[in-house]
Motif scaffolding. Structure first.
Motif, PDB file in Angstrom:
ATOM      1  N   HIS A 180      -1.792  -8.274  -0.927  1.00 32.34           N
ATOM      2  CA  HIS A 180      -1.040  -7.022  -0.788  1.00 32.34           C
ATOM      3  C   HIS A 180       0.136  -7.173   0.165  1.00 32.34           C
ATOM      4  N   HIS A 211       4.510  -5.605   0.606  1.00 30.83           N
ATOM      5  CA  HIS A 211       5.681  -4.910   0.062  1.00 30.83           C
ATOM      6  C   HIS A 211       6.883  -5.696   0.547  1.00 30.83           C
ATOM      7  N   HIS A 245      -3.165   1.927  -3.130  1.00 31.38           N
ATOM      8  CA  HIS A 245      -3.621   2.198  -1.759  1.00 31.38           C
ATOM      9  C   HIS A 245      -4.685   3.278  -1.834  1.00 31.38           C
ATOM     10  N   HIS A 254      -6.780  -1.228   1.301  1.00 29.24           N
ATOM     11  CA  HIS A 254      -7.114  -0.610   2.592  1.00 29.24           C
ATOM     12  C   HIS A 254      -8.586  -0.201   2.711  1.00 29.24           C
ATOM     13  N   ASP A 284       0.030  -6.688   4.009  1.00 30.33           N
ATOM     14  CA  ASP A 284       0.779  -5.440   3.828  1.00 30.33           C
ATOM     15  C   ASP A 284       2.252  -5.726   4.121  1.00 30.33           C
TER      16      ASP A 284
HETATM   17 ZN   LIG Z   1       0.695  -1.248   1.384  1.00 31.77          ZN
END
Ligand SMILES: [Zn+2]
Length: 456
Positions: A71, A73, A233, A270, A321
């Motif tokens: 995961h 971004h 998420h 998460h 993340d």
């Molecule tokens: Zn995220």
């Protein structure tokens, strides 16, 4: 005359942590790589029958399967430090959302290079990009092209939002699910037959508070017809449950179960707030988990129940993340923090082990991305995604226990070589095909331009 067989890479004299089902470790071993795959893993012996193109002497070093980051971004690599010390929704409105709305294709391309290079340097060979900015198709192509330029293996998760304005979701991010799935399908048509499985297209709703029931249902219909996994998420903070209770009269997990969203194809990101019963249902439906401890700490979200999920047999993988909530893409940092927070939180040093962390970042990652048949372990016939760890740094000397040294006493400087799909993409500080200093210089210039353009 004997015609010799070609060997692209031979790694010799290594300690090899295969991470196979027996957790086999081979000391004084060698790995032969040809045509992107592992041809052999054996004790040192004769290789006379091969014509060897690249030979690496790994004496004193350790070879692991490449790490999998489930995961990230990518665009957030431009936003490090923005919105720092704010809670999730305020942080989103000070960093990811406004800047994600205006980043150019060139900036997205550079962000991809920056993030992937940092990932590769810290031992990552596969990452899953959760793409949720403005969904202009040109931006998706820019991110994919930036990832590809570094040689990393990836899953590109083209997400969607069809509501969420009350939480600050920019209007230009919103689109009906039918439009979103058509665009996902365009990406599949363009990249779906990526050679050597170097790029896979997935989709997913961004987050519960930005998705309608129609959105979930439309996406599930598409994913089932295409046999495509999806990610979202979930329960990062209490907002997910609050929103679902307000609009649907039930908690997020209950809503998702009712819709048929909980399945083996769901990679849940998460999962900080899960009850015992919700964890049981994750196991029952074979939901996979992406644990992002750095972001959970940075945004004060809490500590995910990872030992509990592992105990129940749920597949757990690790993610960094985005770099606006981490604030880097360094897998080595994530490994250490992921272990330490559980020990501290539970007041029990035995609650999670270095071996379990290593398992999560290799085998767990491969399973979470549905690639366990080709990735995650070092075995004959599998893809050659391999890292070479050099313990000769002050921090990691002496290496009395290999997994403990890797998890607790290492940094990215210990990763000497990263091999993806049988190709060396990083070796002794140098990237193949991308120049680190040029990328840093251009990112600095473009990030300054971006920040200036908004003046938040
Ligand atoms: Zn995220």
């Amino acid at each position: 005359m004997n015609i010799k067989k070609r060997l692209d890479i031979l790694i010799k004299n290594a300690a090899i942590y295969t991470m196979d089902s027996e957790n086999s470790i081979l000391h004084g071993g060698m790995i032969g790589i040809a045509d992107s795959k592992i041809l052999f893993i054996e004790k040192m012996g004769s290789v006379e029958e091969y014509e060897i193109l690249t030979e690496i002497d790994a004496e004193g070093k350790v070879v692991f399967p490449g790490f999998v980051n489930t995961h990230i971004h990518i665009f957030q690599s431009f936003l490090k430090g923005l919105g720092a010390d704010h809670r999730l929704i305020e942080w989103l409105n000070l960093s990811a959302l406004p800047y994600g709305e205006v980043m150019s294709a060139r900036q997205q391309f550079l962000a991809a290079q920056l993030a992937c290079m940092e990932a590769i340097k810290s031992g990552c060979t596969t990452l899953a990009e959760f793409f949720y900015t403005s969904q202009d198709e040109e931006l998706a192509h820019a991110v994919i092209s930036g990832m590809q330029s570094t040689g990393i293996r990836s899953v590109f998760i083209r997400t969607f939002q069809d509501t969420g304005e009350e939480y600050g979701m920019p209007k230009c991010f919103l689109e009906p699910v039918s439009t979103a799935m058509r665009k996902v399908d365009n990406l599949v048509k363009q990249y779906g037959r990526s050679p050597e499985d170097m790029l896979t297209i997935w989709t997913g709703p961004c987050v519960t508070w930005a998705t309608t029931r129609e959105g979930y249902e439309g996406m599930l219909e598409y994913c089932r017809s295409e046999k495509m996994p999806y990610s979202m998420h979930i329960n990062e903070t209490l907002v997910d449950n609050e929103m679902c209770e307000r609009y649907y009269g039930k908690k997020a997990v209950d809503l998702l179960e009712e819709i048929g969203f909980l399945s083996e194809d769901f990679l849940a990101v998460h999962c900080v707030n899960l009850t015992e019963n919700e964890m049981d249902r994750f196991k029952e439906h074979d939901v996979k988990v992406s644990h992002n401890p750095m972001a959970n700490l940075y945004l004060g979200s809490g500590v995910a129940p990872i030992p509990e999920l592992l105990k129940k047999g749920v597949v757990v993988s690790l993610g960094t993340d985005g770099a606006a909530s981490n604030n880097s893409t360094d897998m080595m940092e994530t490994l250490k923090i992921a272990s330490l927070i559980q020990k501290g939180y539970h007041r029990d040093a035995a609650i999670i082990t270095a071996g379990e962390m290593l398992q999560a970042v290799t085998v767990g990652g491969a399973k979470a991305l549905h690639k366990e048949k080709t990735l995650g372990t070092l075995e004959v016939g599998k893809k050659a995604d391999v890292i070479i760890y050099n313990p000769d740094q002050l921090k990691s000397t002496p290496m009395n226990d290999v997994p403990a040294t890797l998890i607790y006493s290492s940094g990215h400087e210990n990763i000497e070589t990263t091999i993806v799909n049988g190709k060396i993409v990083y070796n002794k500080g140098v990237f193949e095909g991308v120049d680190e200093q040029s990328v840093i210089a251009e990112v600095k210039a473009e990030a300054a331009k971006l920040i200036k353009s908004l003046k938040l």
